[in-house]
Design a protein around this motif. Structure first.
Motif, PDB file in Angstrom:
ATOM      1  N   GLY A  17       0.901  -1.176   0.051  1.00 33.81           N
ATOM      2  CA  GLY A  17      -0.170   0.002  -0.011  1.00 33.81           C
ATOM      3  C   GLY A  17       0.797   1.307   0.050  1.00 33.81           C
ATOM      4  N   PHE A  18       0.131   2.336   0.081  1.00 33.98           N
ATOM      5  CA  PHE A  18       1.058   3.559   0.367  1.00 33.98           C
ATOM      6  C   PHE A  18       0.302   4.893   1.283  1.00 33.98           C
ATOM      7  CE2 PHE A  18      -2.317   4.576  -2.907  1.00 33.98           C
ATOM      8  CZ  PHE A  18      -2.659   5.707  -2.673  1.00 33.98           C
ATOM      9  N   TYR A  19       0.894   5.974   1.408  1.00 29.92           N
ATOM     10  CA  TYR A  19       0.629   6.813   2.413  1.00 29.92           C
ATOM     11  C   TYR A  19       0.887   8.150   1.524  1.00 29.92           C
ATOM     12  CZ  TYR A  19       0.201   9.929   6.237  1.00 29.92           C
ATOM     13  OH  TYR A  19      -0.324  11.146   6.945  1.00 29.92           O
ATOM     14  N   LYS A  20      -0.098   8.984   1.640  1.00 29.39           N
ATOM     15  CA  LYS A  20       0.445  10.296   1.145  1.00 29.39           C
ATOM     16  C   LYS A  20      -0.543  11.658   1.681  1.00 29.39           C
ATOM     17  CE  LYS A  20       0.553  12.966  -3.283  1.00 29.39           C
ATOM     18  NZ  LYS A  20       0.570  12.846  -4.489  1.00 29.39           N
ATOM     19  N   ALA A  21       0.121  12.281   2.472  1.00 26.22           N
ATOM     20  CA  ALA A  21      -0.669  13.112   3.559  1.00 26.22           C
ATOM     21  C   ALA A  21      -1.473  14.421   2.726  1.00 26.22           C
ATOM     22  CB  ALA A  21       0.157  13.655   4.552  1.00 26.22           C
ATOM     23  N   SER A  22      -0.490  14.908   1.215  1.00 24.79           N
ATOM     24  CA  SER A  22      -1.035  16.075   0.879  1.00 24.79           C
ATOM     25  C   SER A  22      -0.551  16.098  -0.576  1.00 24.79           C
ATOM     26  CB  SER A  22      -0.696  17.208   1.344  1.00 24.79           C
ATOM     27  OG  SER A  22       0.793  17.574   1.603  1.00 24.79           O
ATOM     28  N   GLN A  23      -1.155  16.740  -1.484  1.00 27.44           N
ATOM     29  CA  GLN A  23      -0.837  17.063  -2.724  1.00 27.44           C
ATOM     30  C   GLN A  23       0.681  17.447  -3.226  1.00 27.44           C
ATOM     31  OE1 GLN A  23      -3.284  16.326  -4.689  1.00 27.44           O
ATOM     32  NE2 GLN A  23      -2.592  17.170  -7.002  1.00 27.44           N
ATOM     33  N   ASP A  24       1.220  18.003  -2.164  1.00 27.22           N
ATOM     34  CA  ASP A  24       2.583  18.361  -2.172  1.00 27.22           C
ATOM     35  C   ASP A  24       3.615  17.389  -1.720  1.00 27.22           C
ATOM     36  OD1 ASP A  24       1.636  20.907  -2.964  1.00 27.22           O
ATOM     37  OD2 ASP A  24       1.394  21.686  -1.074  1.00 27.22           O
ATOM     38  N   GLN A  25       3.115  16.474  -1.105  1.00 29.27           N
ATOM     39  CA  GLN A  25       3.906  15.247  -0.407  1.00 29.27           C
ATOM     40  C   GLN A  25       4.320  14.249  -1.429  1.00 29.27           C
ATOM     41  OE1 GLN A  25       2.590  13.253   3.012  1.00 29.27           O
ATOM     42  NE2 GLN A  25       4.509  13.070   3.677  1.00 29.27           N
ATOM     43  N   ASN A  26       5.408  13.609  -1.648  1.00 30.06           N
ATOM     44  CA  ASN A  26       5.406  12.382  -2.107  1.00 30.06           C
ATOM     45  C   ASN A  26       4.785  11.499  -1.678  1.00 30.06           C
ATOM     46  OD1 ASN A  26       6.578  13.497  -4.467  1.00 30.06           O
ATOM     47  ND2 ASN A  26       8.728  13.137  -3.391  1.00 30.06           N
ATOM     48  N   ALA A  27       4.350  10.334  -2.252  1.00 29.15           N
ATOM     49  CA  ALA A  27       3.766   9.026  -1.623  1.00 29.15           C
ATOM     50  C   ALA A  27       4.891   8.170  -0.960  1.00 29.15           C
ATOM     51  CB  ALA A  27       2.819   8.155  -2.531  1.00 29.15           C
ATOM     52  N   VAL A  28       4.318   7.609   0.262  1.00 27.67           N
ATOM     53  CA  VAL A  28       5.416   6.589   0.954  1.00 27.67           C
ATOM     54  C   VAL A  28       5.069   5.393   0.422  1.00 27.67           C
ATOM     55  CG1 VAL A  28       6.338   5.787   3.072  1.00 27.67           C
ATOM     56  CG2 VAL A  28       6.036   8.463   2.487  1.00 27.67           C
ATOM     57  N   PHE A  29       5.702   4.616  -0.020  1.00 26.69           N
ATOM     58  CA  PHE A  29       5.411   3.182  -0.304  1.00 26.69           C
ATOM     59  C   PHE A  29       5.586   2.174   0.679  1.00 26.69           C
ATOM     60  CE2 PHE A  29       4.702   5.342  -4.193  1.00 26.69           C
ATOM     61  CZ  PHE A  29       3.622   4.846  -4.847  1.00 26.69           C
ATOM     62  N   VAL A  30       4.567   1.279   1.213  1.00 27.48           N
ATOM     63  CA  VAL A  30       5.098   0.432   1.996  1.00 27.48           C
ATOM     64  C   VAL A  30       4.967  -1.033   1.435  1.00 27.48           C
ATOM     65  CG1 VAL A  30       4.270   1.643   4.173  1.00 27.48           C
ATOM     66  CG2 VAL A  30       2.722   0.080   2.864  1.00 27.48           C
ATOM     67  N   ASN A  31       5.984  -1.885   1.914  1.00 29.90           N
ATOM     68  CA  ASN A  31       6.473  -3.096   1.424  1.00 29.90           C
ATOM     69  C   ASN A  31       6.439  -4.195   2.583  1.00 29.90           C
ATOM     70  OD1 ASN A  31       6.598  -5.307  -0.516  1.00 29.90           O
ATOM     71  ND2 ASN A  31       9.020  -4.942  -0.365  1.00 29.90           N
ATOM     72  N   ASP A  32       5.198  -4.249   3.097  1.00 28.89           N
ATOM     73  CA  ASP A  32       5.080  -5.020   4.385  1.00 28.89           C
ATOM     74  C   ASP A  32       3.922  -6.092   4.277  1.00 28.89           C
ATOM     75  OD1 ASP A  32       3.245  -3.224   4.873  1.00 28.89           O
ATOM     76  OD2 ASP A  32       3.932  -2.646   6.907  1.00 28.89           O
ATOM     77  N   THR A  33       3.991  -6.970   5.172  1.00 30.65           N
ATOM     78  CA  THR A  33       2.943  -7.998   5.111  1.00 30.65           C
ATOM     79  C   THR A  33       2.523  -8.182   6.790  1.00 30.65           C
ATOM     80  OG1 THR A  33       3.984  -8.996   3.450  1.00 30.65           O
ATOM     81  CG2 THR A  33       2.251 -10.385   4.427  1.00 30.65           C
ATOM     82  N   TRP A  34       1.174  -8.125   6.748  1.00 27.81           N
ATOM     83  CA  TRP A  34       0.470  -8.447   8.306  1.00 27.81           C
ATOM     84  C   TRP A  34      -0.559  -9.770   7.954  1.00 27.81           C
ATOM     85  CZ3 TRP A  34       1.659  -5.415  12.467  1.00 27.81           C
ATOM     86  CH2 TRP A  34       2.355  -4.405  12.028  1.00 27.81           C
ATOM     87  N   LEU A  35      -0.681 -10.272   9.023  1.00 29.06           N
ATOM     88  CA  LEU A  35      -1.405 -11.466   9.215  1.00 29.06           C
ATOM     89  C   LEU A  35      -2.271 -11.584  10.259  1.00 29.06           C
ATOM     90  CD1 LEU A  35      -2.022 -14.281   7.657  1.00 29.06           C
ATOM     91  CD2 LEU A  35      -0.356 -15.232   9.404  1.00 29.06           C
ATOM     92  N   TYR A  36      -3.613 -11.269   9.899  1.00 33.20           N
ATOM     93  CA  TYR A  36      -4.687 -11.359  11.183  1.00 33.20           C
ATOM     94  C   TYR A  36      -5.558 -12.652  11.237  1.00 33.20           C
ATOM     95  CZ  TYR A  36      -9.073  -9.986  13.402  1.00 33.20           C
ATOM     96  OH  TYR A  36     -10.207 -10.022  14.220  1.00 33.20           O
ATOM     97  N   SER A  37      -5.728 -13.028  12.335  1.00 28.97           N
ATOM     98  CA  SER A  37      -6.246 -14.366  12.643  1.00 28.97           C
ATOM     99  C   SER A  37      -7.527 -14.136  13.413  1.00 28.97           C
ATOM    100  CB  SER A  37      -5.515 -15.124  13.673  1.00 28.97           C
ATOM    101  OG  SER A  37      -6.072 -16.418  13.692  1.00 28.97           O
ATOM    102  N   PRO A  38      -8.637 -14.087  12.906  1.00 29.47           N
ATOM    103  CA  PRO A  38      -9.950 -13.809  13.322  1.00 29.47           C
ATOM    104  C   PRO A  38     -10.390 -14.994  14.581  1.00 29.47           C
ATOM    105  CG  PRO A  38     -10.421 -14.100  11.147  1.00 29.47           C
ATOM    106  CD  PRO A  38      -8.771 -14.455  11.452  1.00 29.47           C
TER     107      PRO A  38
END
Length: 90
Positions: free
Chosen positions: A69-90
């Motif tokens: 996924g990615f995170y971007k706070a504003s139009q002026d900021q470059n996107a920060v891409f994340v390369n992580d994996t999370w596992l959820y066990s319901p």
């Protein structure tokens, strides 16, 4: 993103965007397909995925796998891409 598992639909993250600002979410919600009732799922630990959108979710061996996924706070900021994996066990 959303994934179906055991008569529930799970939705994690996403974004709300205007022309000048982006807001990314990091909450997890569960829809009961039988009652159509929504419930926010609270983490069982303090460690959880960061706010993001553009990520992928799949059901894998009875668990929910969240990747990237990615995170971007504003139009002026470059996107920060994340390369992580999370596992959820319901």
């Amino acid at each position: 993103q959303a994934v179906s598992l055991n008569d529930h639909l799970y939705v994690f993250g996403g974004e709300y965007a205007t022309l000048t600002q982006f807001y990314h979410y990091r909450d997890l919600w569960r829809l009961d397909a039988k009652t159509l009732a929504w419930e926010q799922v609270e983490p069982c630990t303090k460690t959880m995925p960061s706010s993001r959108s553009g990520h992928r979710m799949v059901e894998w061996r009875g668990k929910i796998l969240v990747f990237g996924g990615f995170y971007k706070a504003s139009q002026d900021q470059n996107a920060v891409f994340v390369n992580d994996t999370w596992l959820y066990s319901p």
